[in-house]
Write a protein that holds these residues in place. Sequence first.
Motif, PDB file in Angstrom:
ATOM      1  N   VAL A  27      -8.918   3.670  -7.578  1.00  0.00           N
ATOM      2  CA  VAL A  27      -7.462   3.586  -7.494  1.00  0.00           C
ATOM      3  C   VAL A  27      -7.030   2.135  -7.552  1.00  0.00           C
ATOM      4  O   VAL A  27      -7.843   1.216  -7.437  1.00  0.00           O
ATOM      5  CB  VAL A  27      -6.928   4.262  -6.210  1.00  0.00           C
ATOM      6  CG1 VAL A  27      -7.296   5.741  -6.190  1.00  0.00           C
ATOM      7  CG2 VAL A  27      -7.462   3.572  -4.957  1.00  0.00           C
ATOM      8  N   SER A  28      -5.749   1.926  -7.688  1.00  0.00           N
ATOM      9  CA  SER A  28      -5.229   0.578  -7.923  1.00  0.00           C
ATOM     10  C   SER A  28      -4.509  -0.012  -6.719  1.00  0.00           C
ATOM     11  O   SER A  28      -4.082  -1.157  -6.773  1.00  0.00           O
ATOM     12  CB  SER A  28      -4.267   0.599  -9.115  1.00  0.00           C
ATOM     13  OG  SER A  28      -3.182   1.494  -8.868  1.00  0.00           O
ATOM     14  N   THR A  29      -4.349   0.760  -5.648  1.00  0.00           N
ATOM     15  CA  THR A  29      -3.557   0.290  -4.519  1.00  0.00           C
ATOM     16  C   THR A  29      -4.308   0.413  -3.202  1.00  0.00           C
ATOM     17  O   THR A  29      -5.313   1.104  -3.103  1.00  0.00           O
ATOM     18  CB  THR A  29      -2.251   1.099  -4.376  1.00  0.00           C
ATOM     19  OG1 THR A  29      -2.570   2.385  -3.819  1.00  0.00           O
ATOM     20  CG2 THR A  29      -1.575   1.284  -5.718  1.00  0.00           C
ATOM     21  N   ASN A  30      -3.784  -0.274  -2.224  1.00  0.00           N
ATOM     22  CA  ASN A  30      -4.356  -0.208  -0.879  1.00  0.00           C
ATOM     23  C   ASN A  30      -3.255  -0.004   0.150  1.00  0.00           C
ATOM     24  O   ASN A  30      -3.242  -0.615   1.215  1.00  0.00           O
ATOM     25  CB  ASN A  30      -5.131  -1.491  -0.559  1.00  0.00           C
ATOM     26  CG  ASN A  30      -6.327  -1.202   0.329  1.00  0.00           C
ATOM     27  OD1 ASN A  30      -6.797  -0.079   0.405  1.00  0.00           O
ATOM     28  ND2 ASN A  30      -6.822  -2.235   1.006  1.00  0.00           N
ATOM     29  N   GLN A  31      -2.335   0.879  -0.192  1.00  0.00           N
ATOM     30  CA  GLN A  31      -1.197   1.114   0.688  1.00  0.00           C
ATOM     31  C   GLN A  31      -1.655   1.744   1.998  1.00  0.00           C
ATOM     32  O   GLN A  31      -2.527   2.611   2.019  1.00  0.00           O
ATOM     33  CB  GLN A  31      -0.194   2.037   0.008  1.00  0.00           C
ATOM     34  CG  GLN A  31       1.103   2.164   0.785  1.00  0.00           C
ATOM     35  CD  GLN A  31       2.169   2.848  -0.039  1.00  0.00           C
ATOM     36  OE1 GLN A  31       1.906   3.260  -1.150  1.00  0.00           O
ATOM     37  NE2 GLN A  31       3.366   2.949   0.487  1.00  0.00           N
ATOM     38  N   PRO A  32      -1.078   1.319   3.134  1.00  0.00           N
ATOM     39  CA  PRO A  32      -1.475   1.876   4.429  1.00  0.00           C
ATOM     40  C   PRO A  32      -1.284   3.383   4.496  1.00  0.00           C
ATOM     41  O   PRO A  32      -0.476   3.969   3.769  1.00  0.00           O
ATOM     42  CB  PRO A  32      -0.540   1.162   5.415  1.00  0.00           C
ATOM     43  CG  PRO A  32      -0.180  -0.116   4.726  1.00  0.00           C
ATOM     44  CD  PRO A  32      -0.097   0.230   3.272  1.00  0.00           C
ATOM     45  N   GLY A  33      -2.029   4.011   5.376  1.00  0.00           N
ATOM     46  CA  GLY A  33      -1.959   5.451   5.562  1.00  0.00           C
ATOM     47  C   GLY A  33      -0.703   5.880   6.284  1.00  0.00           C
ATOM     48  O   GLY A  33       0.101   5.055   6.750  1.00  0.00           O
TER      49      GLY A  33
END
Length: 371
Positions: A27-33
């Motif tokens: 995936v391309s993102t590391n957005q918080p849960g």
Amino acid sequence: MTRPPQTSRDLTPDHVLPPQSRRGRGVSTNQPGRFESHDRIAIDDGWEIEEDIPQIRTEVRPEIARSLITYNRSPDLPFDRSINVYRGCEHGCVYCFARPSHAYLGLSPGLDFETRLTARMNGAEVLEKELRARSYKVAPIAMGTNTDPYQPVEHQLKLTRACLSVLSDYNHPTAIVTKGAGILNDLDILSDMAARGLVAVGISVTTLDPALSRKMEPRVPPPAKRLAVIRALAQAGIPVRLMVSPVVPGLTDTEVEAILTAGHEAGARSASWIMLRLPAEVAPLVETWLRDSHPDRADKVLNRLRDMHGGKLYEAQWGKRMRGQGVYAQMIAARFDAARRRLGLDEATVPLRTDLFRPPPRPGDQLDLFG
């Protein structure tokens, strides 16, 4: 900044990490849960200085487990207990339904899930303690139900092998699900367990197209290698189930018959399938991936999923979440069943034996004169 509820629209360009830093990742993102109240995004600091952007590396954090066996009561699953020695999975399958579990660790179901792993270093010791408990009642244990037991880190840590050795010593029935070729390193244990009717293996093949597989499952062995794994396991006398999982509508659904045929030729004895599932944070990750890698098919895939889930991308209700509902889901099921019958992959599998279970004697134990 305070973070609003997550939707697919949250994955803006500000959330997307540069390609050079996430090369080889799913995936391309590391957005918080979903449990995090704050978000972090990269911004331009105004300094016109070219900076090197390092590639994200895999980190493994050791964990001392207090328990290992997890029990479930889901009617959708053919087992009531499982073990997972790893949290997170370096395989990086973009569609992995287990990604939301990383949110419980305060980590992102995105890139954190495939780069910040947790390893239960004492898993084998804890498992042995649980199996030896007087209250324990034997039933097949599933391995690989959340994260893959043969992901790359297993080559170094061998935690799955350690647990497998315990299960073999206890004559405990075991079912394994994996995409990893590393399972072949444990052929010695597996073939011995298979001779006692104690083990069965499921190998997941999502597509036969190596290019598509590389995009969806960047660190998984290519399809041809997974078929070779089926062949090697079958030749060693280990019963193998081919898992056409997940079926991605509008992307891999045309391959159902071809995958079943290839699995049959490799030596699989049975087969199963699951429709693409997009729980919680997985939905926006997959939607972003689709619009980036397959913009011409993205709407088709998403609309078919909505048709199967009452207008939503996912329905978590038991009995519906694995296959979906409606005409399209029924068509896939009918095609799968017809091909499976034609290939002889619909034969009932032999149940794993539970009657052999017995804790091995320990030094100092009183011998059983009548055993």
